[in-house]
Design a protein around this motif. Sequence first.
Motif, PDB file in Angstrom:
ATOM      1  N   TRP A  74      29.293  66.696  16.638  1.00 31.00           N
ATOM      2  CA  TRP A  74      30.626  66.093  16.627  1.00 31.00           C
ATOM      3  C   TRP A  74      31.287  66.286  15.262  1.00 31.00           C
ATOM      4  O   TRP A  74      32.459  66.653  15.182  1.00 31.00           O
ATOM      5  CB  TRP A  74      30.536  64.594  16.935  1.00 31.00           C
ATOM      6  CG  TRP A  74      30.074  64.252  18.303  1.00 31.00           C
ATOM      7  CD1 TRP A  74      28.879  63.682  18.656  1.00 31.00           C
ATOM      8  CD2 TRP A  74      30.786  64.442  19.532  1.00 31.00           C
ATOM      9  NE1 TRP A  74      28.810  63.509  20.018  1.00 31.00           N
ATOM     10  CE2 TRP A  74      29.969  63.960  20.574  1.00 31.00           C
ATOM     11  CE3 TRP A  74      32.049  64.965  19.841  1.00 31.00           C
ATOM     12  CZ2 TRP A  74      30.364  63.988  21.914  1.00 31.00           C
ATOM     13  CZ3 TRP A  74      32.444  64.996  21.166  1.00 31.00           C
ATOM     14  CH2 TRP A  74      31.614  64.517  22.187  1.00 31.00           C
ATOM     15  N   MET A  78      34.762  68.223  14.129  1.00 25.91           N
ATOM     16  CA  MET A  78      35.847  67.527  13.428  1.00 25.91           C
ATOM     17  C   MET A  78      36.195  68.240  12.124  1.00 25.91           C
ATOM     18  O   MET A  78      37.382  68.390  11.789  1.00 25.91           O
ATOM     19  CB  MET A  78      35.445  66.073  13.150  1.00 25.91           C
ATOM     20  CG  MET A  78      35.316  65.216  14.387  1.00 25.91           C
ATOM     21  SD  MET A  78      34.664  63.557  14.010  1.00 25.91           S
ATOM     22  CE  MET A  78      34.394  62.912  15.665  1.00 25.91           C
ATOM     23  N   ASP A  81      38.018  71.493  12.946  1.00 22.35           N
ATOM     24  CA  ASP A  81      39.387  71.218  13.375  1.00 22.35           C
ATOM     25  C   ASP A  81      40.264  70.792  12.207  1.00 22.35           C
ATOM     26  O   ASP A  81      41.473  71.031  12.206  1.00 22.35           O
ATOM     27  CB  ASP A  81      39.408  70.122  14.450  1.00 22.35           C
ATOM     28  CG  ASP A  81      38.800  70.584  15.767  1.00 22.35           C
ATOM     29  OD1 ASP A  81      38.641  71.806  15.951  1.00 22.35           O
ATOM     30  OD2 ASP A  81      38.470  69.723  16.609  1.00 22.35           O
ATOM     31  N   GLN A 249      32.814  60.166  13.431  1.00 22.98           N
ATOM     32  CA  GLN A 249      34.163  59.800  12.990  1.00 22.98           C
ATOM     33  C   GLN A 249      34.114  59.111  11.631  1.00 22.98           C
ATOM     34  O   GLN A 249      34.960  59.365  10.764  1.00 22.98           O
ATOM     35  CB  GLN A 249      34.822  58.886  14.017  1.00 22.98           C
ATOM     36  CG  GLN A 249      35.270  59.587  15.283  1.00 22.98           C
ATOM     37  CD  GLN A 249      36.044  58.669  16.201  1.00 22.98           C
ATOM     38  OE1 GLN A 249      35.627  57.543  16.470  1.00 22.98           O
ATOM     39  NE2 GLN A 249      37.187  59.135  16.690  1.00 22.98           N
ATOM     40  N   TYR A 252      33.365  61.681   8.960  1.00 23.66           N
ATOM     41  CA  TYR A 252      34.536  62.536   8.716  1.00 23.66           C
ATOM     42  C   TYR A 252      35.554  61.826   7.823  1.00 23.66           C
ATOM     43  O   TYR A 252      36.105  62.435   6.893  1.00 23.66           O
ATOM     44  CB  TYR A 252      35.177  62.942  10.037  1.00 23.66           C
ATOM     45  CG  TYR A 252      36.370  63.848   9.869  1.00 23.66           C
ATOM     46  CD1 TYR A 252      36.232  65.116   9.315  1.00 23.66           C
ATOM     47  CD2 TYR A 252      37.646  63.444  10.245  1.00 23.66           C
ATOM     48  CE1 TYR A 252      37.319  65.962   9.143  1.00 23.66           C
ATOM     49  CE2 TYR A 252      38.746  64.277  10.079  1.00 23.66           C
ATOM     50  CZ  TYR A 252      38.579  65.531   9.538  1.00 23.66           C
ATOM     51  OH  TYR A 252      39.658  66.359   9.362  1.00 23.66           O
TER      52      TYR A 252
END
Length: 299
Positions: A74, A78, A81, A249, A252
Amino acid sequence: MGSSRKSYVLTSLWEDEIDMIKKRILPGILGAVMSWLFVPNALSATIHVGVSYQLLPLGDSITRGDSHGGYRPWLQQMLADGGYITDFVGPLTEGSDYMTDKEHAGYGGYRIDQVDAQLNSIMGTGPGVNPNLILMMLGTNDVYENYDLANAPSRLAAMIGNIYALAPDTHLLLSTIPELYPGPGNSLDPVVDWSGRVQYFNSSLPSIVNTYAGAGRNIALVDLHGVLGPSDYDDGIHPDPQGYYNLAQGWYSGVQSITGPGPVVAYTPLPASFPMMVGGLSFLAVVMRRGRKPRRLRE
């Protein structure tokens, strides 16, 4: 000589046009468009000029993750992206087949002192392993085993010093450890004050970070304790897929906090030939929509 009917020799102008388009026009138009799309600085777009990070995920089984790689796939997505250029590094290689970058240093069942004992090999194994960004979550097994818990913060602080001795300029993100939730079928004794142990350990981390930051080290604290709720666990210790996504998340956001909001973005103007390319594509579309149109060459 026989019939007086006029004979016609018909051919298809459409086939002639298509042949000319394929051989002369289409290659030129497609070549221009491909250059416009893929050659750097050839169009108005975002071009990421950020620093390349050799990222070391460092910790225990939560860093290693489940069979899919835990939070790591994940996080990789991230970061990509977001325009970050990263290469995950470490001596261990685990994760699902769809992960293209599986390296890490997540040692299942290891305490702080046990991972610290591996530092020389962690930082020196593999081609080009020289991490300039470390994501460190460690201490859960010290809490789980109640292993000299009073001195666990000191062991962690000493380990961070050892990291900077090996990589003085690295950026270190230190995370709080997640909560432990006793429940049916897991190994956590419901009589133990797990929350109190976790809180004791986590409460020591800000002062550790402040000490190293005051000494000029690139270090920051990421509070991932709060990103997992009771429903985000498989066994009260290890996150489930949603829990790992929440950790990604949080990591990140931490990366953004220590490296800035993101890579530098450069803008360049559209090429001068852009109107011609648009016109060429429009012409091609019109021609391709035409039906077969016979042409009488001679009578």
